[in-house]
Design an enzyme around this catalytic site. Sequence first.
Site, mmCIF file in Angstrom:
data_model
loop_
_atom_site.group_PDB
_atom_site.id
_atom_site.type_symbol
_atom_site.label_atom_id
_atom_site.label_comp_id
_atom_site.label_asym_id
_atom_site.label_seq_id
_atom_site.Cartn_x
_atom_site.Cartn_y
_atom_site.Cartn_z
ATOM 1 N N SER A 148 0.849 -1.201 0.000
ATOM 2 C CA SER A 148 0.000 0.000 0.000
ATOM 3 C C SER A 148 0.879 1.244 0.000
ATOM 4 C CB SER A 148 -0.874 0.011 1.254
ATOM 5 O OG SER A 148 -1.515 1.262 1.393
ATOM 6 N N TYR A 161 -1.602 -0.496 10.612
ATOM 7 C CA TYR A 161 -1.758 -0.945 9.217
ATOM 8 C C TYR A 161 -0.603 -0.420 8.365
ATOM 9 C CZ TYR A 161 -3.557 -1.260 4.439
ATOM 10 O OH TYR A 161 -3.695 -1.512 3.086
HETATM 11 N N1 LIG Z 1 -8.800 -1.058 -1.127
HETATM 12 C C1 LIG Z 1 -7.781 -0.215 -1.016
HETATM 13 O O1 LIG Z 1 -7.956 1.033 -1.091
HETATM 14 C C2 LIG Z 1 -6.387 -0.733 -0.825
HETATM 15 C C3 LIG Z 1 -5.326 0.181 -0.942
HETATM 16 C C4 LIG Z 1 -4.023 -0.278 -0.782
HETATM 17 C C5 LIG Z 1 -3.790 -1.606 -0.505
HETATM 18 N N2 LIG Z 1 -4.831 -2.458 -0.382
HETATM 19 C C6 LIG Z 1 -4.514 -3.854 -0.066
HETATM 20 O O2 LIG Z 1 -5.083 -4.691 -1.046
HETATM 21 C C7 LIG Z 1 -5.418 -5.960 -0.463
HETATM 22 C C8 LIG Z 1 -6.861 -6.311 -0.816
HETATM 23 O O3 LIG Z 1 -7.701 -5.250 -0.421
HETATM 24 P P1 LIG Z 1 -9.210 -5.124 -0.937
HETATM 25 O O4 LIG Z 1 -9.551 -3.686 -0.867
HETATM 26 O O5 LIG Z 1 -9.392 -5.865 -2.199
HETATM 27 O O6 LIG Z 1 -9.962 -5.876 0.277
HETATM 28 P P2 LIG Z 1 -11.343 -6.678 0.372
HETATM 29 O O7 LIG Z 1 -12.251 -6.367 -0.755
HETATM 30 O O8 LIG Z 1 -11.799 -6.455 1.772
HETATM 31 O O9 LIG Z 1 -10.856 -8.205 0.213
HETATM 32 C C9 LIG Z 1 -10.040 -8.797 1.188
HETATM 33 C C10 LIG Z 1 -9.924 -10.284 0.877
HETATM 34 O O10 LIG Z 1 -8.989 -10.864 1.788
HETATM 35 C C11 LIG Z 1 -9.609 -12.004 2.415
HETATM 36 N N3 LIG Z 1 -8.980 -12.187 3.731
HETATM 37 C C12 LIG Z 1 -9.024 -11.364 4.821
HETATM 38 N N4 LIG Z 1 -8.345 -11.891 5.841
HETATM 39 C C13 LIG Z 1 -7.837 -13.087 5.387
HETATM 40 C C14 LIG Z 1 -7.052 -14.096 5.996
HETATM 41 N N5 LIG Z 1 -6.659 -14.005 7.284
HETATM 42 N N6 LIG Z 1 -6.706 -15.177 5.253
HETATM 43 C C15 LIG Z 1 -7.109 -15.286 3.951
HETATM 44 N N7 LIG Z 1 -7.865 -14.361 3.342
HETATM 45 C C16 LIG Z 1 -8.228 -13.272 4.056
HETATM 46 C C17 LIG Z 1 -11.104 -11.644 2.437
HETATM 47 O O11 LIG Z 1 -11.958 -12.764 2.538
HETATM 48 P P3 LIG Z 1 -12.413 -13.354 3.996
HETATM 49 O O12 LIG Z 1 -12.867 -12.163 4.794
HETATM 50 O O13 LIG Z 1 -13.493 -14.323 3.697
HETATM 51 O O14 LIG Z 1 -11.208 -13.976 4.551
HETATM 52 C C18 LIG Z 1 -11.228 -11.034 1.032
HETATM 53 O O15 LIG Z 1 -11.297 -12.055 0.064
HETATM 54 C C19 LIG Z 1 -5.118 -5.837 1.026
HETATM 55 O O16 LIG Z 1 -3.867 -6.399 1.314
HETATM 56 C C20 LIG Z 1 -5.082 -4.347 1.246
HETATM 57 O O17 LIG Z 1 -4.234 -3.988 2.332
HETATM 58 C C21 LIG Z 1 -6.117 -2.064 -0.540
#
Ligand SMILES: NC(=O)c1ccc[n+]([C@@H]2O[C@H](COP(=O)([O-])OP(=O)(O)OC[C@H]3O[C@@H](n4cnc5c(N)ncnc54)[C@H](OP(=O)(O)O)[C@@H]3O)[C@@H](O)[C@H]2O)c1
Length: 250
Positions: A148, A161
């Site tokens: 991130s 985070y």
């Molecule tokens: N969205 C943003 O603005 C943003 C910005 C920068 C970086 N990121 C990074 O991008 C990644 C994905 O983010 P997103 O926005 O796509 O999130 P999201 O839509 O909330 O999806 C998160 C996914 O991770 C799974 N997950 C959570 N905890 C887990 C665990 N302990 N073991 C296995 N799976 C797990 C969730 O499913 P379950 O809950 O069923 O496990 C879900 O499939 C993250 O690493 C986040 O830090 C996001």
Amino acid sequence: MASQITDGYNYEGKLALVTGSTSGIGEYIAKTLSELGATVIINSSKSKDRGEELAASLKNASYCQGDISDHSQILKIVEYVKSVGPNLDILVNNAGITHLISHSDLEAANVDVWKDIFSVNVFGTWDLTVGLMPYLRASNGVVINISSIAGIRPTGSSIPYSVSKAAINQMTKLLAKTVGPEVRVNAVAPGLVETPWTKDWGPAKDIAKSQTPLNDVASPKDVTELVLGLISSRFVTGEVVLVDGGWNLR
Ligand SMILES: NC(=O)c1ccc[n+]([C@@H]2O[C@H](COP(=O)([O-])OP(=O)(O)OC[C@H]3O[C@@H](n4cnc5c(N)ncnc54)[C@H](OP(=O)(O)O)[C@@H]3O)[C@@H](O)[C@H]2O)c1
């Protein structure tokens, strides 16, 4: 020849695991890898029905439930990968969590919060990557960590985070140094991305858009394009690449 450049990576017959791929960025990456011809393992800790449904909708995909913060479930995921394998070509460490805490509220960011976030974002990512390294080495594989902008700039949904993502960035470099030449390790560092994670972050998105040279937030597709670029770039390792529309320049 330019035509050789477009042939950079052949996904046919390759095996990919995308952690946290039932939603948002991970889901988009998994769908894209499947469309490109890879065999894809979908993963999540809780959303089993969604994972099975998604896998059934894709070509050559299956679902493996497993919480990456739990070592016994890591072993289960590794066994599953071996059973589909025998080797692993692409590991996308995308699973991550946060707690939304104002940076000024120091007491709210207590040690339990740190442990919770680190158990997934840092320890889980490490544990799974190490468990799968023999199978990545065997196929000259590639690891992509989803980091991130919060791991680079002093921003993000909470201090723990942001520090967890800074740890991922350093982990990316140290691993790349250690597991080459067999395996390459890179990280993608998005700014704000439109996903279920940020669905209620309207005001933050407005601020990000107004401060970003490209006047927008990222989509999962924007992040995936960079992931594909790093998968196919055979001479890039140990890099943390922003995909933030220039937001970090503000
Ligand atoms: N969205 C943003 O603005 C943003 C910005 C920068 C970086 N990121 C990074 O991008 C990644 C994905 O983010 P997103 O926005 O796509 O999130 P999201 O839509 O909330 O999806 C998160 C996914 O991770 C799974 N997950 C959570 N905890 C887990 C665990 N302990 N073991 C296995 N799976 C797990 C969730 O499913 P379950 O809950 O069923 O496990 C879900 O499939 C993250 O690493 C986040 O830090 C996001």
